[in-house]
Scaffold this motif. Structure first.
Motif, PDB file in Angstrom:
ATOM      1  N   LEU A 108      44.999  33.521  36.637  1.00 34.23           N
ATOM      2  CA  LEU A 108      44.651  34.751  35.925  1.00 34.23           C
ATOM      3  C   LEU A 108      45.710  35.824  36.180  1.00 34.23           C
ATOM      4  CD1 LEU A 108      42.580  36.296  34.187  1.00 34.23           C
ATOM      5  CD2 LEU A 108      41.368  36.852  36.317  1.00 34.23           C
ATOM      6  N   LEU A 109      46.133  35.970  37.418  1.00 34.01           N
ATOM      7  CA  LEU A 109      47.154  36.957  37.774  1.00 34.01           C
ATOM      8  C   LEU A 109      48.461  36.683  37.030  1.00 34.01           C
ATOM      9  CD1 LEU A 109      48.077  39.352  39.587  1.00 34.01           C
ATOM     10  CD2 LEU A 109      48.739  37.628  41.282  1.00 34.01           C
ATOM     11  N   GLN A 110      48.808  35.410  36.894  1.00 34.28           N
ATOM     12  CA  GLN A 110      50.068  35.036  36.239  1.00 34.28           C
ATOM     13  C   GLN A 110      49.960  35.029  34.711  1.00 34.28           C
ATOM     14  OE1 GLN A 110      51.209  31.313  38.062  1.00 34.28           O
ATOM     15  NE2 GLN A 110      51.065  32.194  40.102  1.00 34.28           N
ATOM     16  N   GLY A 111      48.780  35.330  34.177  1.00 35.46           N
ATOM     17  CA  GLY A 111      48.610  35.397  32.735  1.00 35.46           C
ATOM     18  C   GLY A 111      48.537  34.051  32.045  1.00 35.46           C
ATOM     19  N   VAL A 112      48.194  33.005  32.788  1.00 31.57           N
ATOM     20  CA  VAL A 112      48.094  31.668  32.204  1.00 31.57           C
ATOM     21  C   VAL A 112      46.998  31.631  31.139  1.00 31.57           C
ATOM     22  CG1 VAL A 112      47.533  29.250  32.719  1.00 31.57           C
ATOM     23  CG2 VAL A 112      49.025  30.549  34.261  1.00 31.57           C
ATOM     24  N   ALA A 113      45.892  32.278  31.416  1.00 28.69           N
ATOM     25  CA  ALA A 113      44.762  32.331  30.479  1.00 28.69           C
ATOM     26  C   ALA A 113      43.845  33.466  30.908  1.00 28.69           C
ATOM     27  CB  ALA A 113      43.999  31.002  30.488  1.00 28.69           C
ATOM     28  N   SER A 114      42.905  33.800  30.049  1.00 23.11           N
ATOM     29  CA  SER A 114      41.921  34.827  30.392  1.00 23.11           C
ATOM     30  C   SER A 114      40.903  34.238  31.368  1.00 23.11           C
ATOM     31  CB  SER A 114      41.195  35.304  29.133  1.00 23.11           C
ATOM     32  OG  SER A 114      40.352  34.268  28.636  1.00 23.11           O
ATOM     33  N   LEU A 153      45.486  38.641  43.552  1.00 25.75           N
ATOM     34  CA  LEU A 153      44.474  39.209  42.659  1.00 25.75           C
ATOM     35  C   LEU A 153      43.113  39.267  43.342  1.00 25.75           C
ATOM     36  CD1 LEU A 153      43.738  40.372  39.909  1.00 25.75           C
ATOM     37  CD2 LEU A 153      43.225  38.027  39.165  1.00 25.75           C
TER      38      LEU A 153
END
Length: 160
Positions: A90-96, A147
């Motif tokens: 989530l922190l790395q923006g892989v997915a919501s 996160l």
């Protein structure tokens, strides 16, 4: 004394809290519907105390598996690690957060996504468990996600 594991060895927790005959229970998604629980006993737990705890759990409808004294037992260690990895994704923006939880529910048939499960358990407790696991195992995979630490400091959930 029966207690839910917090990621420490039963023997370490017993020593830290000045307890004897400490028996730790593993995490269950829903104790009301769980059919089996794993337990571990601290060093020096009497056979009588262990047998009484097993009998109590069996009367409550659980099958009981006794494990050696290991940090986090099985379910707790797995859920904490999955929640930690999901928080990193989530922190790395892989997915919501919703998509990460959906992937684990639909793709692996988990009863709940790891982020939702961590939110339900309480992020401060999940953070404590991960810190205890990292101290016990000394492995990077238990290093709490930035996160997760940030959300605990902010008093927020992983879905917020």
């Amino acid at each position: 004394v029966l207690a839910v594991s917090d990621g420490r060895l039963a023997s370490q927790r017993a020593r830290d809290q000045g307890l004897s005959n400490l028996i730790l229970l593993d995490l269950a998604h829903d104790y009301a519907s769980a059919g089996r629980l794993a337990i571990s006993c601290c060093a020096g737990t009497s056979p009588l105390a262990r047998d009484q705890a097993v009998a109590l759990l069996q009367r409550a409808g659980f099958k009981v598996s006794q494990l050696s004294d290991s940090p986090g037992l099985l379910v707790l260690r797995t859920v904490a690690m999955l929640a930690n990895e999901a928080a990193d994704a989530l922190l790395q923006g892989v997915a919501s957060a919703a998509d990460i939880d959906l992937a684990m529910r639909a793709g692996v048939n988990y009863p709940e996504g790891p982020l939702a499960w961590a939110d339900r358990l309480g992020l401060p407790w999940v953070l404590e468990v991960l810190q205890n696991l990292q101290a016990a195992y000394g492995e990077e995979r238990y290093r709490p996600s930035l996160l997760l630490r940030r959300r605990v400091a902010e008093g927020r959930t992983l879905h917020a």
